[in-house]
Every structure is written in structure tokens, then in C-alpha cells.
Enzyme design. Structure first.
Site, mmCIF file in Angstrom:
data_model
loop_
_atom_site.group_PDB
_atom_site.id
_atom_site.type_symbol
_atom_site.label_atom_id
_atom_site.label_comp_id
_atom_site.label_asym_id
_atom_site.label_seq_id
_atom_site.Cartn_x
_atom_site.Cartn_y
_atom_site.Cartn_z
ATOM 1 N N GLU A 76 36.748 36.604 43.151
ATOM 2 C CA GLU A 76 37.013 37.935 43.562
ATOM 3 C C GLU A 76 36.681 37.990 44.195
ATOM 4 O O GLU A 76 34.923 38.727 44.073
ATOM 5 C CB GLU A 76 38.287 38.437 42.449
ATOM 6 C CG GLU A 76 38.908 38.298 41.523
ATOM 7 C CD GLU A 76 40.319 38.336 42.518
ATOM 8 O OE1 GLU A 76 40.398 38.561 43.394
ATOM 9 O OE2 GLU A 76 41.095 37.856 41.905
ATOM 10 N N ARG A 86 52.356 46.742 36.307
ATOM 11 C CA ARG A 86 52.883 46.011 35.891
ATOM 12 C C ARG A 86 53.806 46.031 35.176
ATOM 13 O O ARG A 86 55.019 46.295 34.971
ATOM 14 C CB ARG A 86 52.852 44.642 37.284
ATOM 15 C CG ARG A 86 54.065 43.325 37.236
ATOM 16 C CD ARG A 86 54.212 42.428 38.150
ATOM 17 N NE ARG A 86 52.935 41.595 37.280
ATOM 18 C CZ ARG A 86 53.301 40.908 35.786
ATOM 19 N NH1 ARG A 86 54.587 40.828 35.702
ATOM 20 N NH2 ARG A 86 52.739 40.496 35.707
ATOM 21 N N CYS A 139 42.536 43.935 35.090
ATOM 22 C CA CYS A 139 41.308 42.515 35.713
ATOM 23 C C CYS A 139 40.801 43.229 36.600
ATOM 24 O O CYS A 139 39.361 43.361 37.097
ATOM 25 C CB CYS A 139 42.087 41.604 36.200
ATOM 26 S SG CYS A 139 42.325 40.293 35.010
ATOM 27 N N HIS A 163 39.135 34.642 38.939
ATOM 28 C CA HIS A 163 40.462 34.642 38.202
ATOM 29 C C HIS A 163 40.012 32.922 37.978
ATOM 30 O O HIS A 163 40.469 32.339 38.405
ATOM 31 C CB HIS A 163 41.282 35.076 38.618
ATOM 32 C CG HIS A 163 42.454 36.494 38.453
ATOM 33 N ND1 HIS A 163 42.165 37.403 39.735
ATOM 34 C CD2 HIS A 163 42.505 36.940 37.410
ATOM 35 C CE1 HIS A 163 42.775 38.812 38.210
ATOM 36 N NE2 HIS A 163 42.986 38.082 37.506
HETATM 37 N N1 PCA Z 1 44.410 39.119 32.940
HETATM 38 C C1 PCA Z 1 44.968 40.603 33.553
HETATM 39 C C2 PCA Z 1 44.431 41.082 32.385
HETATM 40 C C3 PCA Z 1 44.101 40.071 31.708
HETATM 41 C C4 PCA Z 1 43.646 39.078 31.649
HETATM 42 O O1 PCA Z 1 43.287 38.075 31.642
HETATM 43 C C5 PCA Z 1 45.007 40.533 34.906
HETATM 44 O O2 PCA Z 1 45.103 39.750 35.856
HETATM 45 O O3 PCA Z 1 44.837 41.808 35.401
#
Ligand code: PCA
Length: 198
Positions: A76, A86, A139, A163
Site C-alpha cells: 500500500e 463497510r 487495515c 495487502h
Molecule cells: N483485512 C481487513 C482488516 C483485517 C484484514 O485482514 C482490511 O483490509 O481492512
């Protein structure tokens, strides 16, 4: 320091937890890797992170999380100062359009070498791409929280968020849903750790 999240959103696994647990059991030359699994709960997640950073005093913090719609490993670029969930988190919180830190700046950039991460993974035949939004859920929240902690306390820490797509086992019951193999995701983060240590 490498962190992942517990499962959420009806899933029974979280690729970030699977990867963190695999990396925890690996030996790295000249790199001391410490790990934490964070709850998918608004305040508990950031509290756990602050405590882990105070305890371990890491030089680098790499946070991982699941992004089920992604086809690629996604470093990111930026964390933004907003909680806008959401779906409710595992603690039942669902803030809408609230700042994470009311006095904080709008955004922070990752201080991980995100271009190098993508280049190194691509060279290893692992699909990777920079993402320009970590969303507005947990996240993004932990990413913003750590960057704010580092900036506000002037800590000598580089940090950022990556991610991960679903594991294959998560996409099997979904239609046309991208996923990456467990071993590929683990190798991707092993390479990311080496790149960050460099
Ligand atoms: N993904 C979520 C929160 C926890 C995770 O593993 C996110 O993308 O915010």
C-alpha cells in the site's frame, strides 16, 4: 516486526495470519523477526500494535492483511485518516466517516521500499502491484495508526502495509474470485522482509 490479522467477514482463515505464522517459524540470517496477530477490532487492534512496538522496538514494521478482491500482493502507498467500516468489525464496531486521529494529518505515505518490493516479487514470478488505497477498514486504520505513532514520536522506524489476496481455499466457494497459493504468499513476504532489511 511482522503483523497479521485474525479471520473476519465470515472467513475461517486470514492469509495474513497464515503467512505470519509460517514466517514466525523460519530462520533469517541477521534479521530478528518478531510477530503479532491482531484482533479485527477497532480499538483492540491499535492498542495491541502500540504495545508490541513499545515492547519490541522494531526497526521495521510490516503489517499484513487480507484484501479478498485483489489478484496481486499489494504494497500500500498511503494510509488515510478515516474509519468508515463497510461491515462491523469482530467487536461489533462500525464507525462511519470518523477520523482515526482527530488532530492528525489527512494521510501518511508508506516508508517501505514499495517499488522495490513489487520489482523483487515480479522478478520471482509472484504477481505484485502497488495499491493506492488500503480502504477505510481495519487495515488502513492500523497502517495510519503506526505511521502517526512514528511521526508524532519521531521514532526511527520504517513501516508500511501489504495487502494479500485470498488463499485458494477461500476462493473455491466464490465465483471468479482471484486467489494466490499459500506457499506463494509466504514466499512473497519472505522476499519482502529481505528487501526491507536491505
Ligand atoms: N483485512 C481487513 C482488516 C483485517 C484484514 O485482514 C482490511 O483490509 O481492512
Amino acid at each position: 516486526m511482522l503483523t497479521g490479522f485474525e479471520p473476519f467477514g465470515g472467513e475461517t482463515v486470514n492469509p495474513s495470519q497464515v503467512v505470519v505464522q509460517a514466517i514466525r517459524d523460519m530462520a533469517f540470517e541477521n534479521i530478528n523477526v518478531v510477530t503479532a496477530i491482531l484482533p479485527v477490532s477497532r480499538f483492540a487492534a491499535t492498542q495491541a500494535l502500540s504495545a508490541a512496538i513499545a515492547q519490541f522496538e522494531p526497526a521495521v514494521v510490516i503489517m499484513l492483511g487480507e484484501a479478498g478482491t485483489r489478484a496481486r500482493i499489494s504494497p500500500e502507498r498511503v494510509a488515510i485518516n478515516v474509519d468508515d467500516f463497510r461491515i462491523p468489525d469482530n467487536g461489533g464496531h462500525q464507525p462511519q466517516n470518523e477520523p482515526i486521529v482527530p488532530t492528525g494529518p489527512a494521510a501518511y505515505f508508506s516508508t517501505l521500499p514499495i517499488q522495490k518490493l513489487v520489482a523483487d516479487l515480479t522478478a520471482a514470478d509472484i504477481p505484485a502491484a502497488i495499491s493506492n488505497s488500503a480502504g477505510t477498514y481495519l487495515c488502513n486504520r492500523v497502517f495510519y495508526w503506526v505511521m502517526h505513532l512514528i511521526h508524532s514520536q519521531n521514532l526511527p522506524i520504517r513501516a508500511g502495509f501489504i495487502h494479500l489476496p485470498y488463499l485458494h481455499e477461500q476462493s473455491l466457494n466464490k465465483r471468479d474470485c482471484p486467489s494466490l497459493a499459500r506457499a506463494t504468499q509466504i514466499e512473497a513476504i519472505r522476499l519482502a522482509i529481505l528487501a526491507c532489511a536491505e
